[in-house]
Design a protein around this motif. Sequence first.
Motif, PDB file in Angstrom:
ATOM      1  N   TYR A 120       0.102 115.113  86.694  1.00 32.87           N
ATOM      2  CA  TYR A 120       0.465 116.102  87.706  1.00 32.87           C
ATOM      3  C   TYR A 120       0.856 117.436  87.049  1.00 32.87           C
ATOM      4  O   TYR A 120       0.395 118.506  87.456  1.00 32.87           O
ATOM      5  CB  TYR A 120       1.607 115.573  88.595  1.00 32.87           C
ATOM      6  N   LEU A 121       1.693 117.371  86.014  1.00 38.13           N
ATOM      7  CA  LEU A 121       2.119 118.631  85.378  1.00 38.13           C
ATOM      8  C   LEU A 121       0.954 119.292  84.640  1.00 38.13           C
ATOM      9  O   LEU A 121       0.865 120.520  84.605  1.00 38.13           O
ATOM     10  CB  LEU A 121       3.318 118.391  84.457  1.00 38.13           C
ATOM     11  N   ASP A 122       0.040 118.511  84.084  1.00 39.01           N
ATOM     12  CA  ASP A 122      -1.159 119.106  83.475  1.00 39.01           C
ATOM     13  C   ASP A 122      -1.978 119.866  84.527  1.00 39.01           C
ATOM     14  O   ASP A 122      -2.416 120.998  84.299  1.00 39.01           O
ATOM     15  CB  ASP A 122      -2.067 118.021  82.876  1.00 39.01           C
ATOM     16  N   LEU A 123      -2.204 119.216  85.665  1.00 39.58           N
ATOM     17  CA  LEU A 123      -3.042 119.826  86.707  1.00 39.58           C
ATOM     18  C   LEU A 123      -2.395 121.083  87.273  1.00 39.58           C
ATOM     19  O   LEU A 123      -3.076 122.091  87.511  1.00 39.58           O
ATOM     20  CB  LEU A 123      -3.287 118.817  87.838  1.00 39.58           C
ATOM     21  N   GLY A 128      -1.429 127.530  87.057  1.00 40.59           N
ATOM     22  CA  GLY A 128      -0.469 128.630  86.937  1.00 40.59           C
ATOM     23  C   GLY A 128       0.893 128.337  87.529  1.00 40.59           C
ATOM     24  O   GLY A 128       1.732 129.232  87.626  1.00 40.59           O
ATOM     25  N   THR A 129       1.142 127.092  87.893  1.00 43.65           N
ATOM     26  CA  THR A 129       2.439 126.716  88.470  1.00 43.65           C
ATOM     27  C   THR A 129       3.387 126.327  87.348  1.00 43.65           C
ATOM     28  O   THR A 129       3.057 125.464  86.529  1.00 43.65           O
ATOM     29  CB  THR A 129       2.262 125.540  89.451  1.00 43.65           C
ATOM     30  N   THR A 130       4.557 126.938  87.320  1.00 41.73           N
ATOM     31  CA  THR A 130       5.507 126.662  86.234  1.00 41.73           C
ATOM     32  C   THR A 130       6.746 125.907  86.704  1.00 41.73           C
ATOM     33  O   THR A 130       7.438 125.316  85.889  1.00 41.73           O
ATOM     34  CB  THR A 130       5.906 127.961  85.515  1.00 41.73           C
ATOM     35  N   THR A 131       7.048 125.937  88.009  1.00 40.42           N
ATOM     36  CA  THR A 131       8.147 125.115  88.553  1.00 40.42           C
ATOM     37  C   THR A 131       7.678 124.467  89.844  1.00 40.42           C
ATOM     38  O   THR A 131       6.994 125.115  90.658  1.00 40.42           O
ATOM     39  CB  THR A 131       9.407 125.962  88.829  1.00 40.42           C
ATOM     40  N   VAL A 132       8.056 123.200  90.038  1.00 41.08           N
ATOM     41  CA  VAL A 132       7.814 122.525  91.318  1.00 41.08           C
ATOM     42  C   VAL A 132       9.123 121.906  91.797  1.00 41.08           C
ATOM     43  O   VAL A 132      10.012 121.601  91.002  1.00 41.08           O
ATOM     44  CB  VAL A 132       6.752 121.408  91.208  1.00 41.08           C
ATOM     45  N   PHE A 147      11.220 114.178  85.283  1.00 36.96           N
ATOM     46  CA  PHE A 147      12.141 115.013  84.488  1.00 36.96           C
ATOM     47  C   PHE A 147      11.839 114.891  82.985  1.00 36.96           C
ATOM     48  O   PHE A 147      11.946 115.873  82.254  1.00 36.96           O
ATOM     49  CB  PHE A 147      13.594 114.634  84.773  1.00 36.96           C
ATOM     50  N   ASP A 148      11.481 113.696  82.531  1.00 38.44           N
ATOM     51  CA  ASP A 148      11.124 113.537  81.115  1.00 38.44           C
ATOM     52  C   ASP A 148       9.884 114.366  80.771  1.00 38.44           C
ATOM     53  O   ASP A 148       9.854 115.058  79.747  1.00 38.44           O
ATOM     54  CB  ASP A 148      10.842 112.059  80.790  1.00 38.44           C
ATOM     55  N   ALA A 149       8.862 114.271  81.622  1.00 30.86           N
ATOM     56  CA  ALA A 149       7.621 115.021  81.356  1.00 30.86           C
ATOM     57  C   ALA A 149       7.895 116.522  81.380  1.00 30.86           C
ATOM     58  O   ALA A 149       7.348 117.282  80.573  1.00 30.86           O
ATOM     59  CB  ALA A 149       6.549 114.640  82.382  1.00 30.86           C
ATOM     60  N   ALA A 150       8.755 116.962  82.317  1.00 25.95           N
ATOM     61  CA  ALA A 150       9.077 118.393  82.401  1.00 25.95           C
ATOM     62  C   ALA A 150       9.866 118.841  81.180  1.00 25.95           C
ATOM     63  O   ALA A 150       9.600 119.913  80.616  1.00 25.95           O
ATOM     64  CB  ALA A 150       9.863 118.670  83.684  1.00 25.95           C
ATOM     65  N   ARG A 153       7.969 119.679  78.166  1.00 28.72           N
ATOM     66  CA  ARG A 153       7.260 120.966  78.240  1.00 28.72           C
ATOM     67  C   ARG A 153       8.219 122.149  78.370  1.00 28.72           C
ATOM     68  O   ARG A 153       7.773 123.275  78.594  1.00 28.72           O
ATOM     69  CB  ARG A 153       6.329 120.949  79.462  1.00 28.72           C
ATOM     70  N   GLY A 154       9.504 121.903  78.343  1.00 30.00           N
ATOM     71  CA  GLY A 154      10.481 122.991  78.506  1.00 30.00           C
ATOM     72  C   GLY A 154      10.530 123.540  79.917  1.00 30.00           C
ATOM     73  O   GLY A 154      10.980 124.663  80.153  1.00 30.00           O
ATOM     74  N   GLN A 155      10.110 122.710  80.865  1.00 29.69           N
ATOM     75  CA  GLN A 155       9.837 123.201  82.217  1.00 29.69           C
ATOM     76  C   GLN A 155      11.002 122.940  83.167  1.00 29.69           C
ATOM     77  O   GLN A 155      11.630 121.879  83.107  1.00 29.69           O
ATOM     78  CB  GLN A 155       8.594 122.453  82.713  1.00 29.69           C
TER      79      GLN A 155
END
Length: 430
Positions: A120-123, A128-132, A147-150, A153-155
């Motif tokens: 999901y975060l890759d897609l 161009g989406t940086t926060t969801v 939260f781990d995946a984010a 990525r520092g997201q």
Amino acid sequence: MTHKTLLLGQTLLFDADPMTHAWSDAVRVDPAGGVLISDGHITAVSDGATLLRDHPQSQVVDYADGLICPGFVDAHVHYPQTAMIASWGKRLIDWLNTYTFPEELRLSDPAYAAEIAARYLDLTTACGTTTVCSFTTIHPHSVDALFDAAAARGQCVVAGKTCMDRNAPDGLRDTAQSAYDDSKALIARWQGQGRAQYAITPRFSPTSSVEQLSALGALWAEHPECLMQTHLSEQVDEIAWVRDLYPDARDYLDTYETHGLLGERGVFGHAIHLTPREVDRIAETGAALVHCPTSNTFIGSGLFDMAGLAARNIPVGLATDTGGGSSFSMLRTMAAAYEIGQLRGTALHPAQLMWLATAGSARSLHLQDQIGHLRAGGYADITVLDLASTPAIAQRAAQAETIWEAVFPTIMMGDDRAIRDVWIAGQLQR
Ligand code: GUN
Ligand code: ZN
């Protein structure tokens, strides 16, 4: 000496809210702008030549005609629905039972939840989406997975355990007590850890008992620093069902308010078929609404009253509502918001659409001091648009006499090919 990066190009700048001020007073594009980045943050925004002169040691990335924007903020999504996006032929309740709940059940496997969170975060980063701001499933590990995946990525991501204790299949129900306990433990683990923001998340009134809504209302009172997200008045059949389930409630919003689930940090998705009383209460409390235009057409829900609600000073965010929405792209979502505006008699200006997808969504999540703007002090979450990304868009943009005529074809026809670069906390994503 700290490492500095200087982005040069056209910069998108906000001075005010273009939904309540004239867009021309609120939004500007500097054709020769610059954004200076250091330690993950924006440290200066000015004209490019001045920044280049004052910071000769910085690493320069020159985007020329590219449009440097705040990263897109998608204010309402369901990351667990990534793999069932674009499922055919159902309206809301049937769609949930037929497609959504079976897929959410698959996330009972923590490895699958982690796989979907990363996918999901890759897609979305590619769009161009940086926060969801995301719903999850009833499984606490589905919150950890996102939260781990984010964090890797520092997201900055907003999320919370989706709570439901009735009208959902076996394996997808918690209880009032376990929803409270699990959510409380997740708040302790995640709220404010790095860039994680927790949202207390009752899915919607039909899938929570009054005991569960009350427990989550009590939890929110104990943790007012958290957001609270849910769904409100999305589809006419759903509203009739809520009326049957809550015969004493004045309306759909009242099912939340009675249980302590209405307040300034409340974020309500859809909110299409509101009564005048509901609009008044939302305006009085300062709660935010989120417009999900591709979802509202895809599931056949209705036409959100953007102009009317924004005129009441209600904070409005913009969102894909993946996988009820039919796209991961906030460009496609802006286009759909434009089309729904047209069907309701208001043509949203491209400056307003860009604001909604960035600063507007950030404000709906109370994150406007951190994201959604190109300004010093905020995180360097930045999306750079190529305004000539396909032959069809390029030939249209070539005739543009103003910047907005150049931006609008990318809003209406652009996709992930229009995303030239994405920076998250000052790191270029590839
Ligand atoms: N209402 C309750 N759950 C959902 C969901 O997953 N998607 C949408 N669009 N509406 C909902
Ligand atoms: Zn939703």
